[in-house]
Design an enzyme around this catalytic site. Sequence first.
Site, PDB file in Angstrom:
ATOM      1  N   SER A  52      -9.562   1.883   2.838  1.00 13.84           N
ATOM      2  CA  SER A  52      -8.724   2.643   1.932  1.00 13.84           C
ATOM      3  C   SER A  52      -7.745   1.790   1.130  1.00 13.84           C
ATOM      4  O   SER A  52      -7.165   2.250   0.146  1.00 13.84           O
ATOM      5  CB  SER A  52      -7.948   3.699   2.711  1.00 13.84           C
ATOM      6  OG  SER A  52      -7.114   3.097   3.699  1.00 13.84           O
ATOM      7  N   SER A  92     -10.004  -0.518   6.994  1.00 14.98           N
ATOM      8  CA  SER A  92      -9.440  -0.210   5.677  1.00 14.98           C
ATOM      9  C   SER A  92      -8.710  -1.354   5.001  1.00 14.98           C
ATOM     10  O   SER A  92      -8.363  -1.246   3.820  1.00 14.98           O
ATOM     11  CB  SER A  92      -8.499   0.997   5.776  1.00 14.98           C
ATOM     12  OG  SER A  92      -9.245   2.179   5.918  1.00 14.98           O
ATOM     13  N   LYS A 125       0.845  -1.194   0.000  1.00 16.56           N
ATOM     14  CA  LYS A 125       0.000   0.000   0.000  1.00 16.56           C
ATOM     15  C   LYS A 125       0.876   1.238   0.000  1.00 16.56           C
ATOM     16  O   LYS A 125       1.857   1.324   0.743  1.00 16.56           O
ATOM     17  CB  LYS A 125      -0.918  -0.019   1.223  1.00 16.56           C
ATOM     18  CG  LYS A 125      -1.944   1.104   1.263  1.00 16.56           C
ATOM     19  CD  LYS A 125      -2.866   0.949   2.467  1.00 16.56           C
ATOM     20  CE  LYS A 125      -3.899   2.065   2.527  1.00 16.56           C
ATOM     21  NZ  LYS A 125      -4.817   1.917   3.685  1.00 16.56           N
TER      22      LYS A 125
END
Length: 532
Positions: free
Chosen positions: A180, A204, A106
């Site tokens: 996210s 997330s 990420k």
Amino acid sequence: MAMPRGRIRGFVRRPTPEQLTQLGAAEHLSLTPREAEQYAAILDRTLVGVDRVDELSAPTPPLVYTDRDPGGPPCDADDPFHAFIRRCQVKGAPEGPLAGLTVGVKDNLAVAGIPITNASRTLSYTPTTDAVVVARLLAAGADIVGKTNLDDFSTSGTGESSWYGPARNAVDPTRSAGGSSGGSGSAVRSAAVDLALGVDEGGSARIPASFNGVVSIKPTQGLVPSHGLTYMDHTIDSVCPMAGTVELTARMLDVISGHSDRDPQWVRARPAPTAAAASLGDGVAGLRIGVVTEAADPALCEPGVLAAFDTACSALRADGASLAPVSIPLWSDAWAIETTLLLHMAWLTAQSDGSGYSHLGEMDVARTHAFGLVRRLEADSFPPFFKVWLLGGRYLHDSYFSTYFAKAANLRRALTAQVDAAFEEFDLLVTPTTPQVAPVLLDRPAEDPELLSRGTTMVANCCVLNLSGHPALAVPSGVDGPTGMPTSIQIVAPHWADALTFQAGAVIEAMAGTTPGGASPQLKPREWQALS
């Protein structure tokens, strides 16, 4: 920042009496002219110590794996689901428990030599050290092949706030990959990577796992070091493994977990690495499992989600577990509690230029400087949730003297106690991971109010465990009939019993299969709107 040697300029500027008068007013001090002169002289002597800090060197770990190609942004043909912000190549050790497996990281976690963007249009920077979890994956033999897409500064649950455009669900690219960590979920589901790192502050990582039909765990708070992350708050930040199967996720957790002196989190333990993969075949016979009534409320969850959840619970019973309902009264209020805390905690983290106060680990000075520049020069480009936190946090701090922070912190303790009390009766708890399947993405530009209204509809069952710190594993539970999209069950264990969630997860996976929801359609980007 490099250490100066033998410098004759560049010392910390001393504030003038006039500046101190203004600074004092901002801190509710009324300095007289004489006091301002006195404190200017006092600070002149005090700042000598700060000047000395510039001349001292703090050691940082050397890079072990230096075969690194920073790569660049992929094109649509190479990345049809917008899962990546950058494709890169960092070679890990030639041998190890994850040798030969590829990882997407990420893009709010540091990989030395690879720019980090946080999916924002604001200033990016290039780290010189690896996040602890990145270093551990490389040492285990994994190769990093990309930085994955996310919501702008990790601040939503649909992916729609990403400045690079949202990640697309790999089962149906007209739908959200979640947020996210949506790019991580999409990259795993589309088989672009074997493994991925997500980050979870309110769901997330578990939300993308749920929406894409893959597996992720939010570990016990403090089990996995969060060093190298773009932080929200050290008491809720969680770095999470993600993979297509329970077994791969367990192996990944075993590699990245355990104490590190570089970790900013403070926990009342020095946690050892897990051995979750070793327990996968143990099953759930004899375990007592509580079904959280507030989490499986038909007023909250879609019918298809509940139907798959019931089937998953039946599989646990068939394997020898006993299931019974349990009520956790504050469960439904968790998002209100977390919102109140985030208004204060995320605001305070911003005041520290992204590092967070009470930081006990290794800090990246260059990242702190980069965040400070962004906050002062490009704040208008912050995503909507970040602006809400900055405005709301300052307002509650100045107008209500942080009393709501204090009350929410006490409610957090009460919620944690309620979850702990449930574990006096049960070995595990289960809930639907998200109340709905992946929603259809917007097919047009949207203003901030609409993005805000869409960004938290999926957090109700996930955010509870960010507050309480308990481990929570998201595992596919089946398929929603009307949409054909994956559904997911969340398995919660007592603190530090992360491995126990995988025992139940393996039972669910044996029933539902891996990556349910059908084959990933290979659609060209121009076809997405036509299907909306």
